[in-house]
Design a protein around this motif. Structure first.
Motif, PDB file in Angstrom:
ATOM      1  N   GLN A   1       0.869  -1.186   0.000  1.00 34.36           N
ATOM      2  CA  GLN A   1       0.000   0.000   0.000  1.00 34.36           C
ATOM      3  C   GLN A   1       0.906   1.237   0.000  1.00 34.36           C
ATOM      4  OE1 GLN A   1      -2.005   2.360  -0.741  1.00 34.36           O
ATOM      5  NE2 GLN A   1      -3.670   0.994  -0.210  1.00 34.36           N
ATOM      6  N   PRO A   2       1.297   1.694  -1.194  1.00 37.62           N
ATOM      7  CA  PRO A   2       2.237   2.810  -1.270  1.00 37.62           C
ATOM      8  C   PRO A   2       1.652   4.177  -0.902  1.00 37.62           C
ATOM      9  CG  PRO A   2       1.618   2.072  -3.473  1.00 37.62           C
ATOM     10  CD  PRO A   2       1.002   1.119  -2.499  1.00 37.62           C
ATOM     11  N   ASP A   3       0.354   4.290  -0.801  1.00 41.16           N
ATOM     12  CA  ASP A   3      -0.276   5.577  -0.489  1.00 41.16           C
ATOM     13  C   ASP A   3      -0.204   5.844   1.020  1.00 41.16           C
ATOM     14  OD1 ASP A   3      -2.623   7.314   0.367  1.00 41.16           O
ATOM     15  OD2 ASP A   3      -2.721   7.534  -1.823  1.00 41.16           O
ATOM     16  N   ASP A   4       0.583   6.852   1.418  1.00 39.22           N
ATOM     17  CA  ASP A   4       0.771   7.172   2.842  1.00 39.22           C
ATOM     18  C   ASP A   4      -0.548   7.452   3.545  1.00 39.22           C
ATOM     19  OD1 ASP A   4       3.535   6.914   2.661  1.00 39.22           O
ATOM     20  OD2 ASP A   4       3.867   9.054   2.356  1.00 39.22           O
ATOM     21  N   GLU A   5      -1.417   8.214   2.915  1.00 37.91           N
ATOM     22  CA  GLU A   5      -2.690   8.586   3.549  1.00 37.91           C
ATOM     23  C   GLU A   5      -3.586   7.363   3.762  1.00 37.91           C
ATOM     24  OE1 GLU A   5      -5.454  10.520   5.585  1.00 37.91           O
ATOM     25  OE2 GLU A   5      -3.463  11.272   5.073  1.00 37.91           O
ATOM     26  N   LYS A   6      -3.623   6.478   2.797  1.00 38.59           N
ATOM     27  CA  LYS A   6      -4.430   5.257   2.965  1.00 38.59           C
ATOM     28  C   LYS A   6      -3.879   4.394   4.104  1.00 38.59           C
ATOM     29  CE  LYS A   6      -6.431   4.992  -1.579  1.00 38.59           C
ATOM     30  NZ  LYS A   6      -6.578   4.240  -2.811  1.00 38.59           N
ATOM     31  N   ARG A   7      -2.549   4.312   4.210  1.00 38.58           N
ATOM     32  CA  ARG A   7      -1.972   3.544   5.322  1.00 38.58           C
ATOM     33  C   ARG A   7      -2.342   4.170   6.654  1.00 38.58           C
ATOM     34  NH1 ARG A   7       2.611   3.635   2.282  1.00 38.58           N
ATOM     35  NH2 ARG A   7       3.734   4.881   3.820  1.00 38.58           N
ATOM     36  N   ARG A   8      -2.323   5.496   6.742  1.00 40.62           N
ATOM     37  CA  ARG A   8      -2.720   6.175   7.994  1.00 40.62           C
ATOM     38  C   ARG A   8      -4.183   5.869   8.326  1.00 40.62           C
ATOM     39  NH1 ARG A   8       1.302   9.701   6.750  1.00 40.62           N
ATOM     40  NH2 ARG A   8       0.360  11.207   5.365  1.00 40.62           N
ATOM     41  N   GLN A   9      -5.032   5.892   7.325  1.00 43.32           N
ATOM     42  CA  GLN A   9      -6.454   5.603   7.542  1.00 43.32           C
ATOM     43  C   GLN A   9      -6.652   4.163   8.012  1.00 43.32           C
ATOM     44  OE1 GLN A   9      -8.168   6.486   3.723  1.00 43.32           O
ATOM     45  NE2 GLN A   9      -8.060   8.711   4.017  1.00 43.32           N
ATOM     46  N   GLN A  10      -5.890   3.247   7.468  1.00 41.10           N
ATOM     47  CA  GLN A  10      -6.047   1.836   7.807  1.00 41.10           C
ATOM     48  C   GLN A  10      -5.528   1.504   9.204  1.00 41.10           C
ATOM     49  OE1 GLN A  10      -4.107   0.195   4.391  1.00 41.10           O
ATOM     50  NE2 GLN A  10      -5.944   0.362   3.130  1.00 41.10           N
TER      51      GLN A  10
END
Length: 84
Positions: free
Chosen positions: A36-45
Motif C-alpha cells: 500500500q504505497p499511499d501514505d494517507e491510505k496507510r494512515r487511515q487503515q
C-alpha cells in the motif's frame, strides 16, 4: 516495480539477535509500504487494525516469519556469545 529497497543494505546479516529482530520489524513495515504505497491510505487503515486483536496478532506473525529468515541467514548467531 517500486524503487523501495526491501532488504536494507542488501543483507540479512546482523551482529546480534536484537539487531535481527529490529531488521525483521523493518522488513515487515517495508512490505506493507510496498503493498500500500499511499501514505494517507496507510494512515487511515491504522485505525482499522489498531483495535482489531486478530490483525495485530497477524502483524506479529509476519515479524516472526521475517525474524526466522534473518536468524537462519545468521546461523542463529552461533558464533556470538550469549548473555544469560
Amino acid at each position: 516495480m517500486s524503487d523501495l529497497q526491501l532488504v536494507p543494505g542488501n543483507s540479512l546479516l546482523t551482529a546480534t539477535p536484537e539487531e535481527g529482530r529490529q531488521l525483521a520489524v523493518k522488513l515487515a513495515r517495508l512490505i506493507i509500504k510496498l503493498t500500500q504505497p499511499d501514505d494517507e491510505k496507510r494512515r487511515q487503515q491504522r485505525a482499522i487494525y489498531a483495535d482489531n486483536p486478530m490483525m495485530l496478532i497477524s502483524i506479529g506473525q509476519t515479524v516472526a516469519a521475517e525474524f526466522a529468515t534473518i536468524a537462519a541467514a545468521n546461523n542463529y548467531w552461533r558464533d556470538q556469545p550469549q548473555a544469560h
